[in-house]
Design a protein around this motif. Structure first.
Motif, PDB file in Angstrom:
ATOM      1  N   ASP A  99      -9.645  26.591 -14.789  1.00  0.00           N
ATOM      2  CA  ASP A  99      -9.697  25.497 -13.812  1.00  0.00           C
ATOM      3  C   ASP A  99     -11.089  24.891 -13.657  1.00  0.00           C
ATOM      4  N   TYR A 100     -12.111  25.458 -14.250  1.00  0.00           N
ATOM      5  CA  TYR A 100     -13.471  25.004 -13.988  1.00  0.00           C
ATOM      6  C   TYR A 100     -13.747  23.543 -14.335  1.00  0.00           C
ATOM      7  N   ARG A 139      -1.171  21.954 -10.852  1.00  0.00           N
ATOM      8  CA  ARG A 139      -1.879  21.010 -11.718  1.00  0.00           C
ATOM      9  C   ARG A 139      -1.510  19.563 -11.385  1.00  0.00           C
ATOM     10  N   ASP A 140      -2.532  18.722 -11.254  1.00  0.00           N
ATOM     11  CA  ASP A 140      -2.413  17.278 -10.986  1.00  0.00           C
ATOM     12  C   ASP A 140      -1.837  16.957  -9.609  1.00  0.00           C
ATOM     13  N   TRP A 141      -1.759  17.912  -8.693  1.00  0.00           N
ATOM     14  CA  TRP A 141      -1.273  17.671  -7.328  1.00  0.00           C
ATOM     15  C   TRP A 141      -2.269  18.244  -6.327  1.00  0.00           C
ATOM     16  N   GLU A 191      -0.193  16.168   3.794  1.00  0.00           N
ATOM     17  CA  GLU A 191      -0.625  15.242   2.760  1.00  0.00           C
ATOM     18  C   GLU A 191      -0.175  15.750   1.393  1.00  0.00           C
ATOM     19  N   VAL A 192       0.316  14.846   0.588  1.00  0.00           N
ATOM     20  CA  VAL A 192       0.644  15.164  -0.806  1.00  0.00           C
ATOM     21  C   VAL A 192       0.078  14.045  -1.661  1.00  0.00           C
ATOM     22  N   GLN A 193      -0.737  14.418  -2.633  1.00  0.00           N
ATOM     23  CA  GLN A 193      -1.333  13.402  -3.522  1.00  0.00           C
ATOM     24  C   GLN A 193      -1.085  13.781  -4.963  1.00  0.00           C
TER      25      GLN A 193
END
Length: 156
Positions: free
Chosen positions: A66-67, A102-104, A154-156
């Motif tokens: 994840d870095y 991932r990506d959220w 919140e959800v992005q």
């Protein structure tokens, strides 16, 4: 009576506290993947008087893969609260997950607060202050209590 007890308890905690590390011992064992931090809060303000509370957080750090992500951690849970001798109190729970999926990005916040001793001088600009209204029976005549509870996601 409760206010006096809170003030006395806060004073005893401050007076009896020995110099210690800034962070209290971790709940998770040494070498654990999960990092936690907690500490007490004791302070005094002219409006609220003695206030005591605590702060606790659990953080899941980034994994090796994840870095490259811009987020500082995978997930964090925060519990923060306090109560004052004047009757004000609040508690807040935050859950941050900027890199858990991932990506959220997710966030959930719950807060319940009661603020005493908020100034109130009536409705409109023509209201005047009359010191005769502040008596021994009504020392807080021009002050109100403000209650607020909210839940936000919140959800992005």
């Amino acid at each position: 009576m409760i206010r006096r007890a809170v003030a006395i308890a806060a004073f005893v905690l401050v007076a009896a506290a020995a110099p210690a590390a800034a962070q209290l011992p971790s709940i998770f064992p040494p070498g654990s993947y999960i990092v936690d931090t907690w500490y007490p809060k004791i302070f005094w303000t002219s409006r609220e008087g003695f206030t005591a509370g605590g702060y606790y957080t659990i953080v899941l750090p980034l994994r090796y893969e994840d870095y490259p992500n811009p987020s500082p951690y995978r997930m964090a849970l925060v519990l923060d609260g306090q109560a004052s001798a004047s009757g004000s109190r609040w508690i807040q729970f935050d859950a941050f997950a900027p890199s858990f999926v991932r990506d959220w990005r997710f966030r959930l916040t719950f807060r319940a607060a009661r603020a005493n001793r908020q100034n109130y001088f009536g409705i409109g600009n023509t209201t005047t202050y009359d010191p005769a209204n502040v008596t021994n029976q009504q020392p807080f005549f021009y002050e109100i209590q403000h209650l607020r509870t909210y839940l936000r996601g919140e959800v992005q």
